[in-house]
Design a protein around this motif. Structure first.
Motif, PDB file in Angstrom:
ATOM      1  N   MET A   1      29.694   8.614  51.245  1.00 11.00           N
ATOM      2  CA  MET A   1      28.470   9.087  50.820  1.00 11.00           C
ATOM      3  C   MET A   1      27.414   8.628  51.815  1.00 11.00           C
ATOM      4  SD  MET A   1      27.397  11.385  48.854  1.00 11.00           S
ATOM      5  CE  MET A   1      25.957  11.997  48.296  1.00 11.00           C
ATOM      6  N   VAL A   2      27.157   7.252  51.841  1.00  8.53           N
ATOM      7  CA  VAL A   2      25.819   6.600  52.512  1.00  8.53           C
ATOM      8  C   VAL A   2      26.096   6.845  54.117  1.00  8.53           C
ATOM      9  CG1 VAL A   2      25.115   4.377  53.093  1.00  8.53           C
ATOM     10  CG2 VAL A   2      25.709   4.915  50.856  1.00  8.53           C
ATOM     11  N   ILE A   3      27.366   6.872  54.602  1.00  6.05           N
ATOM     12  CA  ILE A   3      27.747   7.130  55.994  1.00  6.05           C
ATOM     13  C   ILE A   3      27.201   8.516  56.361  1.00  6.05           C
ATOM     14  CG2 ILE A   3      29.374   7.267  57.688  1.00  6.05           C
ATOM     15  CD1 ILE A   3      30.868   4.928  56.333  1.00  6.05           C
ATOM     16  N   ALA A   4      27.641   9.474  55.498  1.00  2.00           N
ATOM     17  CA  ALA A   4      27.207  10.617  55.690  1.00  2.00           C
ATOM     18  C   ALA A   4      25.646  10.934  55.804  1.00  2.00           C
ATOM     19  CB  ALA A   4      27.830  11.918  54.684  1.00  2.00           C
ATOM     20  N   ILE A   5      25.025  10.345  54.659  1.00  5.41           N
ATOM     21  CA  ILE A   5      23.441  10.359  54.923  1.00  5.41           C
ATOM     22  C   ILE A   5      22.928   9.620  56.132  1.00  5.41           C
ATOM     23  CG2 ILE A   5      21.568   9.755  53.744  1.00  5.41           C
ATOM     24  CD1 ILE A   5      22.894   9.966  51.142  1.00  5.41           C
ATOM     25  N   ILE A   6      23.560   8.698  56.680  1.00  3.25           N
ATOM     26  CA  ILE A   6      23.318   8.074  57.773  1.00  3.25           C
ATOM     27  C   ILE A   6      23.372   8.888  58.967  1.00  3.25           C
ATOM     28  CG2 ILE A   6      23.566   5.856  59.169  1.00  3.25           C
ATOM     29  CD1 ILE A   6      23.973   4.340  56.650  1.00  3.25           C
ATOM     30  N   SER A   7      24.218   9.521  58.969  1.00  3.31           N
ATOM     31  CA  SER A   7      24.778  10.275  60.213  1.00  3.31           C
ATOM     32  C   SER A   7      23.952  11.544  60.307  1.00  3.31           C
ATOM     33  CB  SER A   7      26.292  10.677  59.915  1.00  3.31           C
ATOM     34  OG  SER A   7      26.758  11.716  59.125  1.00  3.31           O
ATOM     35  N   ILE A   8      23.564  12.279  58.987  1.00  2.00           N
ATOM     36  CA  ILE A   8      22.618  13.268  59.166  1.00  2.00           C
ATOM     37  C   ILE A   8      21.314  13.033  59.540  1.00  2.00           C
ATOM     38  CG2 ILE A   8      21.358  14.878  57.570  1.00  2.00           C
ATOM     39  CD1 ILE A   8      24.037  14.944  55.764  1.00  2.00           C
ATOM     40  N   LEU A   9      20.960  11.789  59.015  1.00  2.00           N
ATOM     41  CA  LEU A   9      19.620  11.177  59.541  1.00  2.00           C
ATOM     42  C   LEU A   9      19.498  11.055  60.980  1.00  2.00           C
ATOM     43  CD1 LEU A   9      18.504   8.861  56.468  1.00  2.00           C
ATOM     44  CD2 LEU A   9      17.457  11.045  57.122  1.00  2.00           C
ATOM     45  N   ALA A  10      20.629  10.377  61.750  1.00  2.00           N
ATOM     46  CA  ALA A  10      20.714  10.158  62.997  1.00  2.00           C
ATOM     47  C   ALA A  10      20.677  11.403  63.879  1.00  2.00           C
ATOM     48  CB  ALA A  10      21.861   9.459  63.298  1.00  2.00           C
ATOM     49  N   SER A  11      21.262  12.400  63.264  1.00  2.00           N
ATOM     50  CA  SER A  11      21.324  13.765  64.120  1.00  2.00           C
ATOM     51  C   SER A  11      20.199  14.360  63.984  1.00  2.00           C
ATOM     52  CB  SER A  11      22.635  14.536  63.334  1.00  2.00           C
ATOM     53  OG  SER A  11      22.067  15.164  62.122  1.00  2.00           O
ATOM     54  N   LEU A  12      19.244  14.126  63.017  1.00  2.00           N
ATOM     55  CA  LEU A  12      18.034  14.680  63.086  1.00  2.00           C
ATOM     56  C   LEU A  12      17.069  14.021  64.028  1.00  2.00           C
ATOM     57  CD1 LEU A  12      17.400  15.231  59.149  1.00  2.00           C
ATOM     58  CD2 LEU A  12      17.925  16.821  60.969  1.00  2.00           C
ATOM     59  N   LEU A  13      17.263  12.582  64.175  1.00  2.00           N
ATOM     60  CA  LEU A  13      16.418  11.775  65.089  1.00  2.00           C
ATOM     61  C   LEU A  13      16.748  12.122  66.660  1.00  2.00           C
ATOM     62  CD1 LEU A  13      15.986   8.325  63.212  1.00  2.00           C
ATOM     63  CD2 LEU A  13      14.225  10.422  63.665  1.00  2.00           C
ATOM     64  N   MET A  14      18.084  12.150  66.851  1.00  3.03           N
ATOM     65  CA  MET A  14      18.335  12.523  68.282  1.00  3.03           C
ATOM     66  C   MET A  14      17.283  13.563  69.168  1.00  3.03           C
ATOM     67  SD  MET A  14      20.686  10.624  68.860  1.00  3.03           S
ATOM     68  CE  MET A  14      21.693   9.524  68.303  1.00  3.03           C
ATOM     69  N   PRO A  15      17.124  14.900  68.739  1.00  2.82           N
ATOM     70  CA  PRO A  15      16.272  15.678  69.413  1.00  2.82           C
ATOM     71  C   PRO A  15      14.600  14.899  69.735  1.00  2.82           C
ATOM     72  CG  PRO A  15      17.220  16.706  67.891  1.00  2.82           C
ATOM     73  CD  PRO A  15      17.443  15.418  67.574  1.00  2.82           C
ATOM     74  N   ALA A  16      14.252  14.285  68.664  1.00  2.00           N
ATOM     75  CA  ALA A  16      13.024  13.377  68.745  1.00  2.00           C
ATOM     76  C   ALA A  16      13.021  12.358  69.688  1.00  2.00           C
ATOM     77  CB  ALA A  16      12.459  12.937  67.370  1.00  2.00           C
ATOM     78  N   LEU A  17      14.200  11.605  69.833  1.00  3.61           N
ATOM     79  CA  LEU A  17      14.260  10.609  70.920  1.00  3.61           C
ATOM     80  C   LEU A  17      14.432  11.076  72.290  1.00  3.61           C
ATOM     81  CD1 LEU A  17      16.769   8.197  68.762  1.00  3.61           C
ATOM     82  CD2 LEU A  17      14.260   8.019  69.204  1.00  3.61           C
ATOM     83  N   LYS A  18      15.132  12.046  72.518  1.00  2.97           N
ATOM     84  CA  LYS A  18      15.077  12.824  73.519  1.00  2.97           C
ATOM     85  C   LYS A  18      14.079  13.227  74.158  1.00  2.97           C
ATOM     86  CE  LYS A  18      17.817  16.392  76.191  1.00  2.97           C
ATOM     87  NZ  LYS A  18      16.717  16.811  77.046  1.00  2.97           N
TER      88      LYS A  18
END
Length: 54
Positions: free
Chosen positions: A1-18
Motif C-alpha cells: 500500500m505504501v509503495i503504491a502511494i509513493i509511486s503515485i506521488l513520484a509519477s505526479l512529480l516527474m513532469p514538474a521536475l522535467k
C-alpha cells in the motif's frame, strides 16, 4: 500500500521536475549566448569593428 502511494506521488512529480530541468537548460543557454555576444562586442571594440575570422 505504501509503495503504491509513493509511486503515485513520484509519477505526479516527474513532469514538474522535467519542467524545472528544461527551464534551467534554457537559462544556461541564454547565459552562454549573452557571454558570446559580449565577447564579440569587446573584440570588435578592440579591433576597429572587425569581426573575428573563422
Amino acid at each position: 500500500m505504501v509503495i503504491a502511494i509513493i509511486s503515485i506521488l513520484a509519477s505526479l512529480l516527474m513532469p514538474a521536475l522535467k519542467a524545472a530541468r528544461d527551464k534551467a537548460r534554457q537559462i544556461a543557454c541564454m547565459n552562454n549566448m549573452k557571454q558570446i555576444g559580449l565577447a564579440l562586442h569587446l573584440y570588435m571594440q578592440d579591433n576597429d569593428d572587425y569581426t573575428p575570422s573563422g
